[in-house]
Scaffold this active site. Structure first.
Site, PDB file in Angstrom:
ATOM      1  N   HIS A   6      40.846  37.601  27.435  1.00  0.00           N
ATOM      2  CA  HIS A   6      42.279  37.046  27.257  1.00  0.00           C
ATOM      3  C   HIS A   6      43.453  35.950  26.322  1.00  0.00           C
ATOM      4  CE1 HIS A   6      41.316  38.211  31.841  1.00  0.00           C
ATOM      5  NE2 HIS A   6      40.678  37.654  31.984  1.00  0.00           N
ATOM      6  N   HIS A  47      47.910  36.956  36.247  1.00  0.00           N
ATOM      7  CA  HIS A  47      45.961  36.724  36.709  1.00  0.00           C
ATOM      8  C   HIS A  47      46.492  36.041  38.359  1.00  0.00           C
ATOM      9  CE1 HIS A  47      42.284  35.798  36.525  1.00  0.00           C
ATOM     10  NE2 HIS A  47      41.318  36.567  35.373  1.00  0.00           N
ATOM     11  N   GLU A  71      44.290  43.040  38.864  1.00  0.00           N
ATOM     12  CA  GLU A  71      44.913  42.326  37.149  1.00  0.00           C
ATOM     13  C   GLU A  71      45.130  44.095  36.864  1.00  0.00           C
ATOM     14  OE1 GLU A  71      42.336  39.816  35.058  1.00  0.00           O
ATOM     15  OE2 GLU A  71      42.234  39.516  37.017  1.00  0.00           O
TER      16      GLU A  71
HETATM   17  C1  BGC Z   1      37.579  38.444  34.612  1.00  0.00           C
HETATM   18  C2  BGC Z   1      36.162  37.799  35.043  1.00  0.00           C
HETATM   19  C3  BGC Z   1      37.066  35.960  34.157  1.00  0.00           C
HETATM   20  C4  BGC Z   1      38.119  35.960  35.130  1.00  0.00           C
HETATM   21  C5  BGC Z   1      38.257  34.772  34.831  1.00  0.00           C
HETATM   22  C6  BGC Z   1      38.489  38.555  35.626  1.00  0.00           C
HETATM   23  O1  BGC Z   1      40.094  39.013  34.060  1.00  0.00           O
HETATM   24  O2  BGC Z   1      37.568  40.150  34.379  1.00  0.00           O
HETATM   25  O3  BGC Z   1      35.187  38.617  34.236  1.00  0.00           O
HETATM   26  O4  BGC Z   1      35.905  35.438  34.556  1.00  0.00           O
HETATM   27  O5  BGC Z   1      38.928  36.871  34.460  1.00  0.00           O
HETATM   28  O6  BGC Z   1      38.546  35.138  33.256  1.00  0.00           O
END
Ligand code: BGC
Length: 381
Positions: free
Chosen positions: A142, A216, A346
């Site tokens: 991310h 998210h 997402e």
């Molecule tokens: C990911 C997860 C992660 C979460 C929070 C999601 O987009 O796929 O693996 O734990 O985000 O970071």
């Protein structure tokens, strides 16, 4: 009016004055009345590194409101009616900035420069190897240590007929978190009078760079009363991206038919959850062959009657069922965020695309404009 980094006196003025009513100005009075009032309200939410941070609330006249802060472009609350007419908050979030600063798993955040993982934080572009900040074991997740979710964005609220919104802007500098190129990013949130929350992303760069922006939000259409296992989900996909134990794609896109991964027909999240190692945390390959805005997923929460559709121009959608939530965070309205208390859709390119030559490319080049749209549409059945 642009919300840059302004003086406290000016903030007070803004707090007092910035209530925009749709239909004012060029509309005549009758039209204004028949179209109802859409509003954007703002208040000071706090301060980060000497920069003022605001909370904007977009409100339509169908009982829906969306609160967004320009810290991380985070959606902090989405109130939408259930079948009993009561509007409740259907996303996980906090009512104060400090809780976001204390750390959270990307609740409601604008994620960038690259949503999801890049293996070992490395990729090769035009013969040059780039090394990104690593923040998830040995991988990059991310956008790295200080991703777009932790930046203070410039913000400008707006209102139009039957719409209210917020424009956000952020300039990500060359080599920020290890990414090449100055990336100029614009994100616009728009709430319509049809209970649609639209997110439009655009970006340009001065050097080739991977870009994969996403939102998210963790949804819980019960309004936070229980976990999301009874939510029913349909995903417009017959394949998903297979990942290894570190959640890095192996490169395989596997058919989901006849497996617990299959949501091509409505299924409750809980019906086969225990058969999926670690829970759902997978990118689905949407059934589409162009970048048109198309239906990606539908969700129904039977008790409240709330439904949500996700539409996107993206080729994939990460379905994540809050498997890492553990009850250590308490959110808005005192709800304890236990395991599986929220699910995310997402919309994005597939994880680790910069290292996967067979996945749709996520590379943006100078002279091109990155453009994606995702829409969350709420209703009641
Ligand atoms: C990911 C997860 C992660 C979460 C929070 C999601 O987009 O796929 O693996 O734990 O985000 O970071």
């Amino acid at each position: 009016m642009k919300f840059r980094f302004v003086s406290p006196a000016f903030i007070s003025l803004i707090v007092a004055v910035v209530v925009f009513s749709c239909g004012s100005g060029k509309q005549n009075n009758n039209q204004t009345k028949s179209k109802g009032k859409m509003k954007v309200e703002s208040k000071v939410f706090g301060n980060v590194d000497g920069k003022e941070v605001y909370l904007f609330t977009l409100q339509n006249n169908k009982g829906m409101s969306v609160s967004i802060t320009n810290y991380g472009g985070i959606i902090t609350a989405v109130y939408t009616p259930g079948k009993n007419g009561k509007s409740e908050d259907v996303v996980l979030g906090f009512d104060n900035l400090q809780s976001y600063l204390d750390g959270h798993p990307y609740f409601g955040a604008l994620v960038g420069r690259y949503g999801n993982r890049i293996a070992k934080g490395k990729f090769v572009l035009d013969g040059h190897e780039y090394t990104l900040a690593v923040n998830n074991g040995e991988n990059h997740l991310h956008g790295g240590l200080v991703g777009f979710d932790k930046k203070v964005w410039e913000a400008e609220p707006f209102q139009k007929d039957n719409e209210a919104g917020l424009k956000l802007h952020y300039l990500s500098k060359d080599m920020e978190e290890g990414y090449p190129g100055n990336l100029d990013v614009h994100v616009t949130y728009t709430l319509s009078d049809m209970n649609e929350l639209k997110i439009e992303y655009s970006a340009t760069t001065d050097k080739p760079t991977p870009v994969n922006l996403t939102s998210h939000s963790y949804f819980n259409l019960t309004g936070g009363e229980e976990n999301v296992m009874n939510h029913e989900v349909e995903i417009n996909a017959n394949r998903y991206v297979v990942v290894n134990e570190s959640l890095i794609p192996t490169g395989e896109l596997r058919a989901s038919s006849g497996t617990p991964m299959d949501f091509s027909k409505m299924q409750s999240i809980g019906s086969r959850y225990s058969q999926v190692d670690g829970g759902y945390d997978h990118c689905y390959v949407l059934n589409k062959d162009s970048n048109e805005l198309s239906l990606a997923a539908k969700v129904v929460e039977p008790q409240s009657g709330r439904t949500m559709e996700v539409w996107t121009t993206e080729p994939g959608v990460q379905f994540y069922t809050g498997n890492f939530l553990d009850g250590t965070l308490t959110g808005m309205n005192g709800v304890v965020y236990k395991k599986n208390y929220g699910f995310c859709f997402e919309a994005q390119h597939f994880p680790d695309s910069p290292n996967q030559p067979d996945f749709p490319s996520s590379i943006l080049k100078p002279g091109e404009t990155y453009k994606q749209t995702t829409l969350y549409k709420f209703s009641v059945q």
